[in-house]
Design a protein around this motif. Structure first.
Motif, short mmCIF file in Angstrom:
data_model
loop_
_atom_site.label_atom_id
_atom_site.label_comp_id
_atom_site.label_asym_id
_atom_site.label_seq_id
_atom_site.Cartn_x
_atom_site.Cartn_y
_atom_site.Cartn_z
N CYS A 137 15.80 -8.45 -3.81
CA CYS A 137 16.38 -8.49 -4.98
C CYS A 137 17.62 -9.36 -5.68
O CYS A 137 17.16 -10.17 -6.37
N ARG A 138 18.07 -10.66 -4.70
CA ARG A 138 19.02 -11.48 -5.21
C ARG A 138 17.85 -12.25 -5.81
O ARG A 138 18.07 -13.09 -6.69
N PHE A 139 16.46 -12.77 -5.01
CA PHE A 139 15.67 -13.82 -6.04
C PHE A 139 15.48 -12.51 -6.95
O PHE A 139 15.09 -14.22 -8.13
N MET A 144 22.85 -9.70 -10.01
CA MET A 144 22.94 -9.14 -8.18
C MET A 144 24.60 -9.52 -8.17
O MET A 144 25.24 -8.53 -7.90
N ASN A 145 24.89 -10.86 -8.57
CA ASN A 145 25.71 -11.46 -8.30
C ASN A 145 26.64 -10.56 -9.62
O ASN A 145 28.38 -10.78 -9.33
N ASN A 146 26.59 -9.87 -11.19
CA ASN A 146 27.89 -8.86 -11.17
C ASN A 146 28.10 -8.56 -10.66
O ASN A 146 29.23 -7.46 -10.66
N TRP A 147 26.97 -7.40 -9.62
CA TRP A 147 27.64 -6.20 -8.96
C TRP A 147 28.74 -6.56 -7.96
O TRP A 147 29.69 -6.14 -7.48
N ASN A 148 27.78 -7.89 -7.49
CA ASN A 148 29.29 -8.56 -5.80
C ASN A 148 30.76 -8.43 -7.04
O ASN A 148 30.97 -8.62 -6.37
N THR A 149 30.27 -9.67 -7.56
CA THR A 149 31.53 -9.49 -8.60
C THR A 149 32.36 -8.18 -8.88
O THR A 149 33.89 -8.57 -8.43
N PHE A 150 31.87 -7.57 -9.27
CA PHE A 150 32.39 -5.87 -9.22
C PHE A 150 33.24 -5.95 -8.32
O PHE A 150 34.20 -5.25 -8.32
#
Length: 346
Positions: A175-177, A183-189
């Motif tokens: 999913c990161r690929f 995925m970065n946006n969700w991680n930031t959240f």
């Protein structure tokens, strides 16, 4: 002005949640919430990995349940019993899709999702199911990746659907690929969720960015699924896709009570030929109003290109404006519900 009036009608339906009254929050949970897995150990394990079949309704709902449970501690400062967790919008929407038959095979070539067959099956041929997959898998796997879930990133794998496997990512690495920015946006959240200094408004902002990015990445991919449904339902699908853009801009708080109430205005079944809002006889007045307004918003958005959304974004730039809209429309909806109640009593 016509656009603003149309949007007012849409948001009125969305804000019915503000009037929801219940003595037990568990009454608002999505279908089969209690029966769904609530911890990773409830899933099968193979070679050190938890294996989740997200094409079975309780197993996908279980992903949401674990996510809501693991993030509950971060929302304790806003309200008790996890009611103010803004991730509630995801499982409640999934539950509405299941309850209204939108996860079943729209082609009727299989018995997937039907009471007469495998009613817990989620069909890969369903547009709703495919979009929901990414609104489940990406936030769930990003939570794992960010350390919120208490397991390492390589400890969970999702099973692929029976076909079109190349369209779906199945674990954190794939999913990161496939969706690095989202995925970065969700991680930031999740990183901001961990910060005690983050306000409720801050969290809504970061959730909005992640949710918007998810739809941007996936909507076009599954447009060909429109061919599987009847025209009224397809138009609603498109209207709903448009409406979500406006809803997230207004920072609508997707908490348990508000989201549950909002969904009272959504169509209670798949639309068929002859279903024309606001004249669908078996719909409530709110459901007819909601569907009619969503479809009109879609028409206005389509006619103006990006102009109407740009205007709405500019209107919603300040916190004061967003709160004013929510407050005014809550008042309007109370009048709407009072009038409706009187009509029913007569």
């Amino acid at each position: 002005m016509a656009f603003l009036l149309s949007w007012t009608c849409v948001i009125v339906g969305c804000l019915s949640a503000s009037l929801a009254v219940t003595c037990n929050l568990s009454d608002l949970y999505p279908p089969l919430w209690v029966e769904s897995p609530g911890q990773f150990s409830d899933y099968r394990m193979k070679d050190g990995q938890y294996i989740i079949n997200s094409w079975v309704y309780p197993q996908r709902m279980g992903m949401y349940k674990i996510l809501l449970t693991q993030t509950a501690r971060y929302f304790e400062r806003f309200a008790p019993e996890n009611e103010q967790n803004i991730l509630w919008g995801l499982p409640l929407q999934h539950g509405w899709q299941y309850h209204t038959g939108r996860l079943a095979d729209p082609t009727h070539r299989t018995n997937c999702g039907y009471e007469s067959g495998n009613h817990l099956c989620i069909s890969v041929d369903s547009w709703w199911a495919d979009l929901n997959y990414f609104l489940c898998a990406l936030p769930f796997l990003a939570a794992v990746d960010s350390g919120v879930m208490g397991i390492s990133s390589d400890q969970v794998t999702l099973l692929p659907p029976l076909k079109d496997q190349n369209l779906f990512c199945l674990n954190v690495s794939t999913c990161r690929f496939s969706f690095p920015e989202t995925m970065n946006n969700w991680n930031t959240f999740y990183q901001h969720l961990k910060l005690p200094s983050s306000t409720f408004e801050d969290l809504l902002k970061y959730l909005r960015a992640a949710h918007t990015a998810t739809l941007k990445d996936t909507l076009q991919t599954f447009e060909y699924r429109f061919n599987n449904s009847l025209k009224p339902e397809v138009f609603f699908m498109k209207s709903w896709s448009v409406a979500v853009k406006y809803i997230v801009v207004s920072n609508f708080p997707t908490t348990l009570i508000r989201t549950h109430g909002f969904q009272k205005g959504l169509p209670p079944w798949m639309l068929v030929t002859g279903d024309v809002a606001p004249f669908i006889s078996d719909f409530t007045a709110l459901q007819n109003t909601m569907l009619f307004s969503l479809n009109n918003l879609h028409k206005v958005d389509n006619a103006t290109g990006t102009l109407s959304l740009t205007v709405w974004k500019n209107l919603m730039k300040t916190q004061f404006a967003r709160k004013l809209v929510l407050t005014d429309l809550d008042i309007f909806l109370k009048l709407f519900n009072t009038t409706l109640t009187k009509m029913i009593k007569k």
